[in-house]
Write a protein that holds these residues in place. Structure first.
Motif, PDB file in Angstrom:
ATOM      1  N   GLN A  63       0.850  -1.182   0.000  1.00 25.43           N
ATOM      2  CA  GLN A  63       0.000   0.000   0.000  1.00 25.43           C
ATOM      3  C   GLN A  63       0.896   1.247   0.000  1.00 25.43           C
ATOM      4  N   PRO A  64       0.353   2.363  -0.474  1.00 24.42           N
ATOM      5  CA  PRO A  64      -0.981   2.603  -1.024  1.00 24.42           C
ATOM      6  C   PRO A  64      -1.225   1.803  -2.302  1.00 24.42           C
ATOM      7  N   VAL A  65      -2.482   1.351  -2.458  1.00 19.39           N
ATOM      8  CA  VAL A  65      -2.886   0.630  -3.665  1.00 19.39           C
ATOM      9  C   VAL A  65      -3.422   1.653  -4.666  1.00 19.39           C
ATOM     10  N   ARG A  66      -2.825   1.669  -5.851  1.00 20.06           N
ATOM     11  CA  ARG A  66      -3.273   2.593  -6.897  1.00 20.06           C
ATOM     12  C   ARG A  66      -3.714   1.782  -8.104  1.00 20.06           C
ATOM     13  N   ASP A  67      -4.952   1.991  -8.549  1.00 22.75           N
ATOM     14  CA  ASP A  67      -5.473   1.206  -9.664  1.00 22.75           C
ATOM     15  C   ASP A  67      -5.254   1.935 -10.987  1.00 22.75           C
ATOM     16  N   ALA A  68      -5.711   1.288 -12.076  1.00 22.99           N
ATOM     17  CA  ALA A  68      -5.503   1.846 -13.414  1.00 22.99           C
ATOM     18  C   ALA A  68      -6.213   3.169 -13.607  1.00 22.99           C
ATOM     19  N   GLY A  69      -7.270   3.407 -12.839  1.00 22.82           N
ATOM     20  CA  GLY A  69      -8.007   4.661 -12.957  1.00 22.82           C
ATOM     21  C   GLY A  69      -7.440   5.789 -12.128  1.00 22.82           C
ATOM     22  N   GLY A  70      -6.355   5.523 -11.413  1.00 15.40           N
ATOM     23  CA  GLY A  70      -5.741   6.553 -10.584  1.00 15.40           C
ATOM     24  C   GLY A  70      -6.306   6.659  -9.182  1.00 15.40           C
ATOM     25  N   ASN A  71      -7.247   5.771  -8.810  1.00 16.19           N
ATOM     26  CA  ASN A  71      -7.778   5.757  -7.448  1.00 16.19           C
ATOM     27  C   ASN A  71      -6.717   5.204  -6.490  1.00 16.19           C
ATOM     28  N   VAL A  72      -6.713   5.711  -5.271  1.00 18.30           N
ATOM     29  CA  VAL A  72      -5.702   5.319  -4.288  1.00 18.30           C
ATOM     30  C   VAL A  72      -6.406   4.878  -3.000  1.00 18.30           C
ATOM     31  N   LEU A  73      -5.998   3.705  -2.475  1.00 20.18           N
ATOM     32  CA  LEU A  73      -6.594   3.170  -1.244  1.00 20.18           C
ATOM     33  C   LEU A  73      -5.542   2.954  -0.170  1.00 20.18           C
ATOM     34  N   LEU A  74      -5.847   3.445   1.026  1.00 16.69           N
ATOM     35  CA  LEU A  74      -5.159   3.062   2.255  1.00 16.69           C
ATOM     36  C   LEU A  74      -6.172   2.267   3.079  1.00 16.69           C
ATOM     37  N   TRP A  75      -5.852   1.017   3.405  1.00 13.83           N
ATOM     38  CA  TRP A  75      -6.808   0.144   4.084  1.00 13.83           C
ATOM     39  C   TRP A  75      -6.156  -0.475   5.315  1.00 13.83           C
ATOM     40  N   ASN A  76      -6.694  -0.167   6.475  1.00 15.22           N
ATOM     41  CA  ASN A  76      -6.251  -0.771   7.728  1.00 15.22           C
ATOM     42  C   ASN A  76      -7.427  -1.560   8.277  1.00 15.22           C
ATOM     43  N   GLY A  77      -7.557  -2.815   7.829  1.00 15.18           N
ATOM     44  CA  GLY A  77      -8.726  -3.573   8.247  1.00 15.18           C
ATOM     45  C   GLY A  77      -8.614  -5.040   7.930  1.00 15.18           C
ATOM     46  N   GLU A  78      -9.653  -5.754   8.315  1.00 14.61           N
ATOM     47  CA  GLU A  78      -9.800  -7.179   8.033  1.00 14.61           C
ATOM     48  C   GLU A  78     -11.230  -7.435   7.597  1.00 14.61           C
ATOM     49  N   VAL A  79     -11.397  -8.167   6.508  1.00 18.68           N
ATOM     50  CA  VAL A  79     -12.727  -8.563   6.050  1.00 18.68           C
ATOM     51  C   VAL A  79     -12.976  -9.979   6.551  1.00 18.68           C
ATOM     52  N   PHE A  80     -13.841 -10.118   7.529  1.00 22.74           N
ATOM     53  CA  PHE A  80     -14.160 -11.428   8.088  1.00 22.74           C
ATOM     54  C   PHE A  80     -15.448 -12.008   7.517  1.00 22.74           C
ATOM     55  N   ALA A  81     -16.302 -11.170   6.952  1.00 21.81           N
ATOM     56  CA  ALA A  81     -17.564 -11.635   6.366  1.00 21.81           C
ATOM     57  C   ALA A  81     -18.148 -10.474   5.571  1.00 21.81           C
ATOM     58  N   GLY A  82     -19.275 -10.751   4.909  1.00 23.67           N
ATOM     59  CA  GLY A  82     -19.964  -9.713   4.158  1.00 23.67           C
ATOM     60  C   GLY A  82     -19.496  -9.555   2.740  1.00 23.67           C
ATOM     61  N   VAL A  83     -18.199  -9.657   2.525  1.00 25.31           N
ATOM     62  CA  VAL A  83     -17.582  -9.580   1.198  1.00 25.31           C
ATOM     63  C   VAL A  83     -16.722 -10.821   1.024  1.00 25.31           C
ATOM     64  N   GLU A 543     -19.763  -8.784  14.410  1.00 26.69           N
ATOM     65  CA  GLU A 543     -21.102  -8.293  14.102  1.00 26.69           C
ATOM     66  C   GLU A 543     -22.190  -9.316  14.425  1.00 26.69           C
ATOM     67  N   ASP A 544     -21.934 -10.594  14.160  1.00 28.81           N
ATOM     68  CA  ASP A 544     -22.943 -11.615  14.452  1.00 28.81           C
ATOM     69  C   ASP A 544     -23.159 -11.781  15.952  1.00 28.81           C
ATOM     70  N   VAL A 545     -22.080 -11.655  16.727  1.00 26.99           N
ATOM     71  CA  VAL A 545     -22.198 -11.768  18.186  1.00 26.99           C
ATOM     72  C   VAL A 545     -23.006 -10.597  18.740  1.00 26.99           C
ATOM     73  N   VAL A 546     -22.659  -9.381  18.313  1.00 22.81           N
ATOM     74  CA  VAL A 546     -23.388  -8.210  18.794  1.00 22.81           C
ATOM     75  C   VAL A 546     -24.839  -8.260  18.345  1.00 22.81           C
ATOM     76  N   ASP A 547     -25.066  -8.671  17.105  1.00 20.58           N
ATOM     77  CA  ASP A 547     -26.430  -8.753  16.599  1.00 20.58           C
ATOM     78  C   ASP A 547     -27.267  -9.716  17.435  1.00 20.58           C
ATOM     79  N   TYR A 548     -26.673 -10.860  17.790  1.00 20.42           N
ATOM     80  CA  TYR A 548     -27.419 -11.829  18.604  1.00 20.42           C
ATOM     81  C   TYR A 548     -27.688 -11.283  20.006  1.00 20.42           C
ATOM     82  N   LEU A 549     -26.674 -10.729  20.643  1.00 22.81           N
ATOM     83  CA  LEU A 549     -26.875 -10.194  21.991  1.00 22.81           C
ATOM     84  C   LEU A 549     -27.846  -9.023  21.983  1.00 22.81           C
ATOM     85  N   ASN A 550     -27.811  -8.208  20.932  1.00 21.40           N
ATOM     86  CA  ASN A 550     -28.775  -7.107  20.831  1.00 21.40           C
ATOM     87  C   ASN A 550     -30.211  -7.608  20.726  1.00 21.40           C
TER      88      ASN A 550
END
Length: 618
Positions: A63-83, A543-550
């Protein structure tokens, strides 16, 4: 996980380089570092992007990730579900592709709302000439901001630098995501500041949607986005139902939940079998599984090597021996491969000799039965030979025995992290005071210091022969139990609120707890733990844990008419028993600063909410 940095400049002049900030970012992401500058014709002269990557999964993606269109991403995260993220993919690359496919603001907002997991990001959308940034719904990743009027620059960063400088650092409120139109120019009457369009989470939008002015940098203005777009929240609203609790003017609890404090098995047997315990175990187990299996792989030539020998783990637990960390360890045991060890990181601050020699005090006027159900292992530290035998060390050892009984084949590395007063002062001066920013209370100092040493994982382990061996945990993933108390009424203030206002007051208190967890805990904890090139993961805030407890009514989660050690987090205590845990299921809540005894090393007259001078003058 990584350290991200963006400097948005209104002036062509170079801003001074903050060496401390750069050092802090580099410690967060030791596997890759890269800068990228995007020049811009218009009111905003340039954007400087910088990223320091801690490689966690799939091929190393710089990173930074720059694509062919010139967009730039800084990503500090983890995708555990949803995508969807395949085992051989890196989630940064997946998120970059999805954002690149977005054009209109509604598309980008929708793409972000689908991500399940912790994140903070900065995204330059070239075609729209705008800059997006923000944090996830719970604020599990740190993102700070400030505006320097003299340099005419807005800075976004994972972690601060020197305390002095242009304006105070603030945490970016986890109220939604933000957009800056780079063609809009300066804000009239703000000294050349920036207009921030807010895209709030739908729950925040119900209350107005905009962050309070004190949380927005000086010279900047936050406004609702012109389309009225909101992000769909990842969890359902909190169940606010309350029982019919007033009878003849007296508060009462649902009869089905009243059980003998000394017999938790009776609680399991007497409560109506509605499946809450099994369901909680199921969602928590899945949350832990997601977090212990999303680890660095052997994909790609640049992936880090596997642990050097069988003594070193990939997963560690911040471990006190209390119910929250015990459950995480027991569930991690289900999913971490059997041949791999699990590190249990247990921190203790050296007791002063004069305090250790005092005879144990008799319990007087104890409220809520706080000494009931306390195991023999928690005898007064004054009766033990070691100056590091603080309460969390004793319950930690007891918890270790329970885990060994559950799975004697597993190698459990119980890492005794022992801290002297001199080491504490040095770490606070050199590291912690910079990381805790912008928080500055006595509580932030105590928890920040304790967590910094625990996360570092340097201490000793006791082998089968009784010999103590120096040990340093190499685990990049640290499981922490934060979120359990906030959702299951684990704090003493919950009991006070219940006594004064009944279930209605308790529900209001729990709603407030989860609403403020991003600013009160999570940003700080992320900055502290990541300083060692490690990643904090929060299964109780999945998210699933919080959703259930909520979804559950409050009386299904806790019964504060019962004594401490039973009534608070009752549902979790039942889950602990169902998992085969023993006396740890009955331990009352003990805050980290008291269990580790760091609070005893400082001024006993301080209040937790007081501003901590040690963070300013260390």
């Amino acid at each position: 996980m990584c350290g991200i940095f963006c400097l948005l400049s209104l002036s062509p002049a170079e801003s001074p380089h903050d060496q401390r900030l750069h050092q802090n970012l580099r410690r967060r992401g030791p596997d890759s570092a890269q800068d990228l500058t995007v020049s811009h014709a218009g009111p905003f002269s340039r954007c400087l992007f910088s990223a320091h990557v801690l490689h966690m999964r799939g091929p190393l993606t710089r990173q930074p990730v720059r694509d062919a269109g010139g967009n730039v991403l800084l990503w500090n995260g983890e995708v555990f579900a949803g995508v969807p993220v395949a085992p051989d993919e890196n989630d940064t690359a997946v998120v970059a592709r999805r954002l690149s496919a977005c054009d209109a603001p509604a598309e980008l907002v929708s793409a972000l709302a689908r991500v399940r997991g912790p994140w903070a990001f900065v995204y330059y959308q070239r075609a729209r000439r705008c800059l997006w940034f923000g944090r996830d719904f719970f604020g599990r990743r740190s993102l700070l901001w400030r505006f320097d009027a003299e340099a005419e620059a807005l800075t976004l960063t994972s972690v601060a630098g020197d305390a002095c400088g242009a304006g105070p650092w603030l945490e970016v409120p986890a109220a939604g995501v933000y957009r800056i139109d780079l063609e809009a120019g300066r804000v009239a009457g703000t000294g050349g500041g920036v207009t921030l369009e807010v895209y709030p989470w739908a729950t925040a939008a119900a209350g107005g949607g905009l962050p309070s002015p004190e949380n927005v940098p000086s010279n900047c203005v936050a406004t609702m986005n012109p389309w009225g777009l909101v992000l769909a929240p990842p969890v359902s609203p909190l169940n606010t139902a309350v029982p019919e609790e007033v009878e003849d003017g007296v508060l009462r609890s649902p009869p089905a939940s009243r059980v003998a404090a000394e017999d938790l098995e009776a609680a399991l047997a007497s409560r109506e079998r509605t499946g809450e315990v099994d369901r909680l175990i199921a969602v928590l187990s899945e949350a832990v599984q997601r977090r212990v299996l999303s680890l660095p792989s052997d994909v790609g030539d640049e992936s880090p090597p596997p642990p050097p020998n069988e003594d070193h783990a990939s997963v560690a637990v911040l471990f006190s021996g209390g119910i929250d960390s015990m459950i995480l360890a027991a569930l991690a045991d289900r999913h971490v491969p059997a041949h791999q060890p699990i590190d249990l990181l247990n921190v203790a601050f050296k007791l002063q000799e004069k305090r250790r020699q005092q005879p144990a005090k008799k319990a007087k006027n104890k409220k809520d039965g706080e000494d009931q159900n306390k195991p023999a292992a928690t005898a007064a530290a004054s009766e033990t030979p070691s100056p590091f035998d603080v309460p969390d060390r004793l319950t930690g050892r007891a918890g270790l025995r329970e885990l060994r009984a559950l799975n004697p084949a597993r190698r459990w590395n119980f890492v005794e992290v022992n801290v002297t007063e001199e080491e504490l002062r040095e770490a606070r001066r050199e590291r912690v005071r910079h990381l805790v920013q912008p928080l500055d209370t006595v509580l932030d100092d105590s928890i920040g210091c304790a967590m910094w040493f625990a996360a570092r994982g340097e201490g000793v382990v006791t082998r089968a022969a009784g010999d103590q061996t120096p040990f340093a945990s190499l685990a990049k993933v640290l499981l922490t139990g934060i979120g359990a108390d906030e959702q299951l009424a684990g704090y003493s203030r919950h009991r006070v609120r219940f006594k004064t206002s009944g279930h209605q007051g308790l529900v209001q208190e729990l709603a407030m707890e989860l609403g403020r967890i991003s600013s009160r805990n999570l940003g700080r904890d992320d900055r502290i733990i990541a300083d060692h090139g490690k990643e904090a993961r929060f299964p109780y805030l999945d998210e699933d844990v919080v959703d259930y407890l909520n979804s559950l009514p409050v009386w299904r989660k806790a019964d504060l008419s019962l004594p401490r050690g039973v009534g608070e987090k009752l549902l979790l205590r039942q889950a602990a028993r169902a998992l085969g845990l023993g006396s740890s299921a009955l331990l009352p809540k003990r805050a980290m600063q008291f269990g580790s005894r760091i609070a005893k090393m400082e001024n006993g007259r301080e209040r937790a909410s007081d501003r901590c001078n040690r963070l300013l003058s260390a």
